[in-house]
Scaffold this motif. Structure first.
Motif, short mmCIF file in Angstrom:
data_model
loop_
_atom_site.label_atom_id
_atom_site.label_comp_id
_atom_site.label_asym_id
_atom_site.label_seq_id
_atom_site.Cartn_x
_atom_site.Cartn_y
_atom_site.Cartn_z
N GLN A 1 2.96 -5.28 4.51
CA GLN A 1 2.47 -6.18 3.46
C GLN A 1 3.63 -6.82 2.71
O GLN A 1 3.59 -8.00 2.37
N GLU B 1 0.83 -1.20 0.00
CA GLU B 1 0.00 0.00 0.00
C GLU B 1 0.87 1.26 0.00
O GLU B 1 1.85 1.36 0.72
N LYS C 1 1.78 0.30 6.58
CA LYS C 1 0.99 -0.89 6.23
C LYS C 1 1.57 -1.55 4.98
O LYS C 1 1.65 -2.78 4.89
#
Length: 193
Positions: free
Chosen positions: A40, A16, A36
């Protein structure tokens, strides 16, 4: 080349970005990974640590968000990461950098897809799906062995549609997602999470 004749592939989308989080069109423009997004990429690393990647090339889009993801995924393995401009994201023309809610998708009868993916096909001055298809096919035809590909959301879908032997409009039915890995072998796709 038929779907079962492509080499084995693991395809990753970048993590992201700030613009993903705010609903902004990226295309070829730069936006950094969020925390984030970094997490990921670490999830993708853990997935790939369970796989024997001996003999696999690692090929990445040259765009910063994909490169940052690739480094997060492969920094501990010290794999050589090479870039290929054919893995860049679809060019979104004058819509790059704009908030999606500011844009209007028309009911163009010549459109290949509808729904959210139509933003990329209908982007003013953009690349469009036919050109992206040609670019992705050129990339796939150049592969001479198994590979891990780090790319972008729309480019990932196009690559997978081609490997699976589906028509372009099947892109809307393929899962997307960040922090996951798509494994393609013998014309079959498996989502690894």
């Amino acid at each position: 080349m038929s779907a079962s004749q492509y080499p084995e592939l693991y395809i990753l989308r970048h993590g992201e970005t700030e613009w993903n989080a705010s609903g902004r069109m990226q295309g070829r423009l730069h936006s950094p990974l969020t925390q984030k997004g970094i997490a990921q990429a670490h999830a993708q690393r853990r997935i790939l640590e369970q796989v024997d990647l001996s003999g696999f090339d690692v090929i990445c889009s040259p765009q910063t968000r994909a490169l940052h993801t690739a480094v997060e995924v492969f920094s501990q393995s010290r794999a050589e990461i090479r870039t290929d401009p054919l893995l860049r994201e679809i060019h979104a023309g004058t819509w790059q950098g704009r908030i999606r809610t500011e844009l209007e998708i028309t009911g163009d009868p010549k459109a290949t897809v509808d729904g959210p993916l139509a933003f990329y096909e209908q982007a003013e001055g953009g690349e469009g799906f036919k050109a992206l298809q040609t670019r992705c096919q050129t990339f796939l035809d150049s592969l001479d062995g198994p590979a891990v590909l780090i790319t972008h959301g729309i480019t990932s879908r196009m690559l997978r549609v081609l490997v699976l032997g589906h028509p372009i409009d099947a892109m809307v039915d393929l899962p997307g997602g960040q922090g996951v890995v798509f494994h393609l072998k013998d014309g079959v796709q498996e989502l690894l999470q």
